[in-house]
Design a protein around this motif. Structure first.
Motif, mmCIF file in Angstrom:
data_model
loop_
_atom_site.group_PDB
_atom_site.id
_atom_site.type_symbol
_atom_site.label_atom_id
_atom_site.label_comp_id
_atom_site.label_asym_id
_atom_site.label_seq_id
_atom_site.Cartn_x
_atom_site.Cartn_y
_atom_site.Cartn_z
ATOM 1 N N LEU A 6 -45.582 2.139 -2.819
ATOM 2 C CA LEU A 6 -45.392 3.594 -2.842
ATOM 3 C C LEU A 6 -44.596 3.953 -4.092
ATOM 4 C CD1 LEU A 6 -44.352 4.117 0.917
ATOM 5 C CD2 LEU A 6 -46.582 3.469 -0.059
ATOM 6 N N GLY A 7 -45.257 4.546 -5.078
ATOM 7 C CA GLY A 7 -44.602 4.928 -6.331
ATOM 8 C C GLY A 7 -44.945 3.958 -7.444
ATOM 9 N N GLY A 8 -45.395 4.511 -8.565
ATOM 10 C CA GLY A 8 -45.793 3.673 -9.722
ATOM 11 C C GLY A 8 -44.823 3.822 -10.882
ATOM 12 N N GLY A 9 -43.497 3.876 -10.574
ATOM 13 C CA GLY A 9 -42.479 3.892 -11.631
ATOM 14 C C GLY A 9 -42.227 2.475 -12.131
ATOM 15 N N ALA A 10 -41.068 2.287 -12.769
ATOM 16 C CA ALA A 10 -40.731 0.973 -13.335
ATOM 17 C C ALA A 10 -40.753 -0.102 -12.256
ATOM 18 C CB ALA A 10 -39.348 1.051 -13.979
ATOM 19 N N GLY A 37 -43.097 6.761 -13.780
ATOM 20 C CA GLY A 37 -42.055 7.516 -13.074
ATOM 21 C C GLY A 37 -41.070 8.104 -14.070
ATOM 22 N N LEU A 38 -39.776 7.886 -13.844
ATOM 23 C CA LEU A 38 -38.752 8.390 -14.773
ATOM 24 C C LEU A 38 -38.905 7.740 -16.143
ATOM 25 C CD1 LEU A 38 -35.565 8.298 -12.486
ATOM 26 C CD2 LEU A 38 -36.761 10.329 -13.298
ATOM 27 N N CYS A 39 -39.543 6.578 -16.187
ATOM 28 C CA CYS A 39 -39.784 5.887 -17.464
ATOM 29 C C CYS A 39 -41.190 6.205 -17.979
ATOM 30 C CB CYS A 39 -39.638 4.380 -17.318
ATOM 31 S SG CYS A 39 -37.989 3.854 -16.925
ATOM 32 N N GLY A 40 -41.656 7.400 -17.762
ATOM 33 C CA GLY A 40 -42.964 7.795 -18.292
ATOM 34 C C GLY A 40 -42.787 8.531 -19.610
ATOM 35 N N THR A 41 -43.893 8.726 -20.312
ATOM 36 C CA THR A 41 -43.866 9.498 -21.562
ATOM 37 C C THR A 41 -45.036 10.476 -21.501
ATOM 38 O OG1 THR A 41 -42.987 7.596 -22.762
ATOM 39 C CG2 THR A 41 -43.990 9.318 -24.102
ATOM 40 N N GLU A 42 -44.768 11.748 -21.817
ATOM 41 C CA GLU A 42 -45.877 12.703 -21.841
ATOM 42 C C GLU A 42 -46.114 13.206 -23.258
ATOM 43 O OE1 GLU A 42 -43.238 16.269 -19.710
ATOM 44 O OE2 GLU A 42 -45.383 16.108 -19.329
ATOM 45 N N ASP A 50 -40.192 11.402 -23.571
ATOM 46 C CA ASP A 50 -39.844 10.683 -22.338
ATOM 47 C C ASP A 50 -39.226 11.704 -21.377
ATOM 48 O OD1 ASP A 50 -40.458 8.412 -23.789
ATOM 49 O OD2 ASP A 50 -38.377 7.755 -24.024
ATOM 50 N N PHE A 51 -38.968 11.256 -20.141
ATOM 51 C CA PHE A 51 -38.240 12.121 -19.201
ATOM 52 C C PHE A 51 -36.748 11.839 -19.378
ATOM 53 C CE2 PHE A 51 -42.485 11.715 -17.597
ATOM 54 C CZ PHE A 51 -42.819 13.038 -17.403
ATOM 55 N N GLY A 52 -36.198 12.318 -20.476
ATOM 56 C CA GLY A 52 -34.836 11.921 -20.861
ATOM 57 C C GLY A 52 -35.014 10.625 -21.642
ATOM 58 N N GLY A 53 -34.609 10.601 -22.895
ATOM 59 C CA GLY A 53 -34.878 9.422 -23.746
ATOM 60 C C GLY A 53 -34.348 8.148 -23.128
ATOM 61 N N HIS A 54 -35.167 7.111 -23.124
ATOM 62 C CA HIS A 54 -34.793 5.844 -22.505
ATOM 63 C C HIS A 54 -34.671 4.742 -23.540
ATOM 64 C CE1 HIS A 54 -35.744 7.729 -18.715
ATOM 65 N NE2 HIS A 54 -35.498 6.616 -18.060
ATOM 66 N N ARG A 55 -33.763 3.816 -23.319
ATOM 67 C CA ARG A 55 -33.722 2.603 -24.139
ATOM 68 C C ARG A 55 -33.827 1.413 -23.192
ATOM 69 N NH1 ARG A 55 -27.412 1.368 -25.419
ATOM 70 N NH2 ARG A 55 -26.613 2.176 -23.466
ATOM 71 N N PHE A 56 -34.486 0.366 -23.656
ATOM 72 C CA PHE A 56 -34.590 -0.839 -22.819
ATOM 73 C C PHE A 56 -33.644 -1.901 -23.329
ATOM 74 C CE2 PHE A 56 -36.216 -5.109 -22.003
ATOM 75 C CZ PHE A 56 -36.253 -5.075 -20.618
ATOM 76 N N VAL A 394 -37.389 17.120 -13.185
ATOM 77 C CA VAL A 394 -37.153 15.857 -12.473
ATOM 78 C C VAL A 394 -36.272 16.192 -11.271
ATOM 79 C CG1 VAL A 394 -36.137 13.552 -12.630
ATOM 80 C CG2 VAL A 394 -37.244 14.556 -14.648
ATOM 81 N N ALA A 395 -36.863 16.207 -10.074
ATOM 82 C CA ALA A 395 -36.089 16.626 -8.889
ATOM 83 C C ALA A 395 -35.112 15.536 -8.451
ATOM 84 C CB ALA A 395 -37.044 16.967 -7.748
ATOM 85 N N GLU A 396 -35.500 14.271 -8.654
ATOM 86 C CA GLU A 396 -34.635 13.179 -8.179
ATOM 87 C C GLU A 396 -34.121 12.387 -9.370
ATOM 88 O OE1 GLU A 396 -37.460 11.428 -5.515
ATOM 89 O OE2 GLU A 396 -36.900 12.777 -3.877
ATOM 90 N N GLY A 397 -33.289 13.033 -10.178
ATOM 91 C CA GLY A 397 -32.807 12.395 -11.407
ATOM 92 C C GLY A 397 -31.703 11.391 -11.157
ATOM 93 N N TYR A 398 -30.697 11.800 -10.411
ATOM 94 C CA TYR A 398 -29.508 10.954 -10.209
ATOM 95 C C TYR A 398 -29.132 10.929 -8.736
ATOM 96 C CZ TYR A 398 -28.821 11.911 -15.231
ATOM 97 O OH TYR A 398 -28.972 12.030 -16.583
#
Ligand SMILES: Cc1cc2nc3c(=O)[nH]c(=O)nc-3n(C[C@H](O)[C@H](O)[C@H](O)COP(=O)(O)OP(=O)(O)OC[C@H]3O[C@@H](n4cnc5c(N)ncnc54)[C@H](O)[C@@H]3O)c2cc1C
Length: 476
Positions: A6-10, A37-42, A50-56, A394-398
């Protein structure tokens, strides 16, 4: 074995990758039109956000190699540059002593040090709230001027109502003394805050999970995008009990309502939603209350498409004062030049808010006007360069770590654990403030658990709360 994810995020995509490669029949149900998910890019008109810039970055060499193998030559090693905008001044972040003294001036700097010194002379009490944690390590003055207002803006609740756990995870400097030791070169490594180098894919953070989903699909995994999970079907009973296990997942997508029979479920949707779906109409009242208290802070991201080559030399700019709705400003092309068309750039403005409040519901044009005013006041006037704009929500950010979150989270997790063929993992699923690498490790651990591998780590044991901030220095 048939496993529904359930959910195709990271977390979910990584679990699907591991299970599909082991020959398991996997169905990933993702409500959005893309994985990550939150680690997507549009993408919009040649600009990428990104949905808020991410670094890995990760402590695990194995996870880092996995990402490097997946993304190949498109994975870039980048150096970050962050700053804090406060009181009309720009401070380098993480703090650098010479910069703080030069910017804050001797009087303010001395006041902060005095307040810190006074605090050191006091006996340290147990940390209960965010405020206790920060004041005991940084002194009242820095708390009142910076940490308190920023935290109130970020969470929308008083820092006295936020658990000290969050400070321990988010602020990776144990004290000013620690800052001094690091500045003097007497202490190294460890904290994420200090990691200047990080990995980033050429086409945005989502490229990692798009690639991972492609490999999983090549091994037989099915990804249903635009498919929202709506319910879980129990029974019939087996040797473990009368109809306790989940036997099918219900979802709705382009083809209407559907159901998929499964032997096990990896859930990365929010923990309160999972509890409600498992209970159906008979959710025990105390579990309902605890689940209702596990809330998330939302974020609205305002994206500005600009017709100019650059705005700032920084990847991240933190805006600490409460009078500004913007909490963070990011310039995506600082992470990868391909985040904007040649000769152009963009800005991504992070606005913490809650679904339904005034900032969430403001029209794009109204909010644009406010954002441009704020940028002008921050000495970043881009108004005449805007060629397009849009918002992402993003409804469920933190996950909000209020004072009783740990016991309430445990109560809901214990309730869900009664259903033995369901495992709840990931940032929303475990209700833990984890970064992408930990979410991926949780996905791998959930897959190992289902595969019954000897010595598999339980997903709940991945990273102690304090260990979440650790990172390995990247030099390669
Ligand atoms: C602004 C911001 C910046 C961040 N920056 C960084 C960073 O720089 N580095 C870092 O490592 N981490 C960062 N993180 C954290 C990182 O985004 C998360 O740790 C990671 O994305 C969690 O992955 P996940 O799969 O657990 O959750 P998610 O990415 O939230 O995935 C859950 C998925 O479930 C789907 N879903 C929910 N409900 C349903 C339903 N009913 N039916 C079907 N699908 C559903 C969602 O659409 C989503 O795709 C940041 C987070 C935020 C908010």
């Amino acid at each position: 074995m048939r496993v529904a994810i359930l959910g195709g995020g990271a977390c979910g995509t990584t679990a699907a990758w591991a299970l599909a490669r082991a020959g398991v029949e996997v169905l990933v149900l993702e409500r959005e039109p893309r994985v990550g998910g939150l680690c997507g890019t549009e993408e919009r008109d040649g600009y990428r956000f990104d949905f808020g810039g991410h670094r890995f970055l990760s402590r695990s060499r194995a996870l880092e190699s996995l990402v490097r193998d997946l993304v190949g030559a498109d994975l870039m090693l980048r150096t970050r540059s962050s700053a804090v905008l406060h009181g009309g001044r720009r401070y380098r972040y993480p703090l650098e002593l010479d910069d703080v003294v030069r910017n804050a001036g001797l009087v303010d700097g001395a006041r902060a040090l005095l307040s810190y010194g006074r605090q050191r002379l006091r006996r340290r009490d147990a940390d209960v709230s965010f405020e206790d944690w920060v004041v005991q390590r940084f002194g009242r003055r820095l708390y009142d001027t910076f940490f308190g207002p920023y935290t109130h803006k970020l969470w929308g609740i008083e820092p006295t109502a936020i658990s000290a756990d969050w400070a321990a995870q988010r602020i990776s400097l144990p004290s000013l003394g620690d800052v001094a030791l690091r500045l003097a070169g007497l202490k190294r490594g460890g904290a994420r805050t200090y990691a200047r180098r990080y990995w980033y894919p050429r086409l945005g953070i989502g490229q990692i999970f798009e690639r991972m989903a492609e490999v999983a699909a090549a091994h037989g995994a099915t990804f249903r995008l635009g498919a929202r999970v709506t319910g879980l079907e129990r029974g019939p009973g087996n040797e473990r009990g009368p109809g306790n296990d989940v036997r099918a997942v219900q979802f709705t997508g382009a083809g209407g309502d559907e159901s998929w029979r499964c032997d096990a479920v990896i859930s990365t949707v929010s923990l309160p939603l999972l509890a409600r779906m498992l209970a159906g109409p008979s959710l025990p009242r105390d579990i309902g209350r605890a689940a209702g208290n596990l809330r998330f802070r939302g974020i609205r991201l305002v994206h500005l498409l600009l017709n100019r080559p650059e705005v700032t030399p920084h990847t991240w700019l933190y805006v600490s004062e409460k009078k500004y709705a913007i909490a963070r400003i990011q310039e995506p092309r600082r992470r990868s030049p391909e985040m904007a068309p040649p000769g152009r750039t963009s800005l991504m403005l992070e606005i913490p808010c809650d679904p339904g409040d005034a900032l969430w519901t403001a029209s794009d044009d109204t909010l644009l006007g406010r954002c441009l005013d704020e940028l002008r006041a921050l000495d970043l006037d881009v108004a005449r360069d805007v060629v397009g704009h849009f918002s992402s929500f993003v409804a469920e950010g933190y996950p909000i770590y209020h004072l009783d979150y740990a016991s309430e989270r445990q109560r809901v997790l214990d309730y869900c654990a009664d259903t033995t063929n369901v495992v709840s993992v990931g940032r929303q699923g475990a209700f833990r403030y984890v970064f992408m690498d930990t979410a991926m490790e949780m996905g791998l651990a959930a897959a190992e658990q289902l595969l019954g591998r000897a010595g598999a780590t339980r997903p709940s044991e991945i990273s102690s709360e304090a260990g979440l901030i650790e990172a390995r220095a990247l030099t390669a």
